[in-house]
Design an enzyme around this catalytic site. Structure first.
Site, PDB file in Angstrom:
ATOM      1  N   GLN A 122       0.822  -1.209   0.000  1.00 58.23           N
ATOM      2  CA  GLN A 122       0.000   0.000   0.000  1.00 58.23           C
ATOM      3  C   GLN A 122       0.860   1.264   0.000  1.00 58.23           C
ATOM      4  OE1 GLN A 122      -3.915  -0.320   2.318  1.00 58.23           O
ATOM      5  NE2 GLN A 122      -2.742  -2.034   3.167  1.00 58.23           N
ATOM      6  N   LEU A 143      -1.838  -8.707   1.218  1.00 56.27           N
ATOM      7  CA  LEU A 143      -1.715  -9.833   2.146  1.00 56.27           C
ATOM      8  C   LEU A 143      -2.738  -9.813   3.283  1.00 56.27           C
ATOM      9  CD1 LEU A 143       0.286 -12.252   2.351  1.00 56.27           C
ATOM     10  CD2 LEU A 143       1.583 -10.894   3.999  1.00 56.27           C
ATOM     11  N   GLU A 144      -3.500  -8.748   3.408  1.00 57.09           N
ATOM     12  CA  GLU A 144      -4.343  -8.584   4.602  1.00 57.09           C
ATOM     13  C   GLU A 144      -5.320  -9.734   4.815  1.00 57.09           C
ATOM     14  OE1 GLU A 144      -2.560  -4.735   3.791  1.00 57.09           O
ATOM     15  OE2 GLU A 144      -3.591  -6.182   2.496  1.00 57.09           O
ATOM     16  N   ILE A 145      -5.789 -10.378   3.730  1.00 59.81           N
ATOM     17  CA  ILE A 145      -6.758 -11.457   3.891  1.00 59.81           C
ATOM     18  C   ILE A 145      -6.179 -12.613   4.697  1.00 59.81           C
ATOM     19  CG2 ILE A 145      -6.170 -12.700   1.757  1.00 59.81           C
ATOM     20  CD1 ILE A 145      -9.709 -12.034   3.184  1.00 59.81           C
ATOM     21  N   TRP A 187      -4.683 -12.419   7.392  1.00 59.54           N
ATOM     22  CA  TRP A 187      -4.931 -12.119   8.797  1.00 59.54           C
ATOM     23  C   TRP A 187      -6.409 -11.835   9.065  1.00 59.54           C
ATOM     24  CZ3 TRP A 187      -0.591 -13.942  10.009  1.00 59.54           C
ATOM     25  CH2 TRP A 187       0.574 -13.597   9.313  1.00 59.54           C
TER      26      TRP A 187
END
Length: 280
Positions: free
Chosen positions: A133, A152-154, A156
């Site tokens: 980001q 990559l947030e998915i 977590w």
């Protein structure tokens, strides 16, 4: 100009060389890094001698994303050490920075888009999650062919929360943005260019970015600043403040929720996650 988390040097051409400076942690983001990035942007915006900015990471990676030590704060289970400004972010992520449309984490990215000078991100190694980001906040991105990028947030159980939802749709379109966000899959530098996440590849992204920045710095700074302002206005959504606030509200609702905690535990326990169905 130097700092603990971010270093800055400005050459005679007016090119600011800005580097995330936690190479031992792959430049992972902690609260001090968020603050340093936001403050660096403010300082550069106020410096009329700066004509262009190159943003890169010290060492072998651009930025590996959120420092895992900050997950306690993200899940609502603890407060991060540091300044009152950082503590405010962990307590109420929907709160905006004074006089801004962003919270602190978002401002660490949005500062590069609102900077009047052009910003070129030079990406080598990893740009993951929040690190990606930050790169998306730049005007241009020069990436190594073998760089590794991911929304990559998915992993977590979270959503992109540092202006990423607006930037992804703007750069790659609705369907690709959703595919990358829903899967969190890794993208090489070469594929990033094909998708629109990056501008072009270079074997030495920082050197290429500095060369391009010097070329831009040799143009009329008034024209360059006006062009950036007009092009940003043409591509920003009509309700960017609302978009960023909704991004923060979504993250606030997710952090510490059972499925978000399960996503983290399953990853570190190396097992498939056992999620519960959302209530209708």
């Amino acid at each position: 100009m130097t700092g603990t988390r971010v270093t800055v040097s400005v050459d005679a051409d007016g090119v600011a060389d800005v580097r995330l400076n936690r190479p031992d942690k792959l430049n992972a983001l902690d609260m001090a890094m968020f603050e340093a990035l936001a403050d660096t942007g403010d300082a550069l915006a106020a410096d009329p001698a700066v004509r262009a900015v190159v943003l890169s990471g010290e060492g072998r990676s651009f930025c590996a994303g959120l420092d895992l030590a900050n997950f306690a704060a993200l899940s609502g289970e603890g407060q991060a050490d540091g300044s009152e400004r950082a503590r405010r972010l962990t307590r109420a992520i929907v709160d905006r920075e004074p006089g801004r449309i962003t919270n602190l984490g978002q401002q660490a990215v949005h500062t590069w888009r609102e900077l009047p000078q052009p910003v070129i991100a030079a990406v080598a190694g990893h740009a993951l999650g929040g690190g990606l980001q930050i790169a998306l906040g730049a005007d241009l991105r020069i990436v190594a062919p073998d760089a590794r990028l991911s929304v990559l947030e998915i992993r977590w159980g979270l959503v992109p929360d540092m202006t990423g939802t607006a930037a992804l749709v703007r750069l790659v379109g609705d369907d690709v943005a959703k595919e990358l966000t829903f899967t969190g899959r890794m993208v090489s530098g070469e594929e990033a260019v094909r998708l629109g996440l990056a501008t072009r590849t270079a074997e030495d992204p920082r050197a290429a970015a500095l060369d391009l920045a010097r070329e831009i710095a040799g143009r009329s700074p008034d024209a360059i600043r006006a062009a950036k302002r007009l092009l940003n206005r043409a591509t920003d959504g009509h309700d960017l403040p609302g978009q960023l606030l909704e991004e923060s509200r979504a993250l606030d609702a997710l952090r510490g929720s059972p499925n978000q905690v399960e996503a983290i535990r399953a990853h570190f326990e190396k097992r498939p996650p056992a999620f519960t169905d959302p209530s209708s």
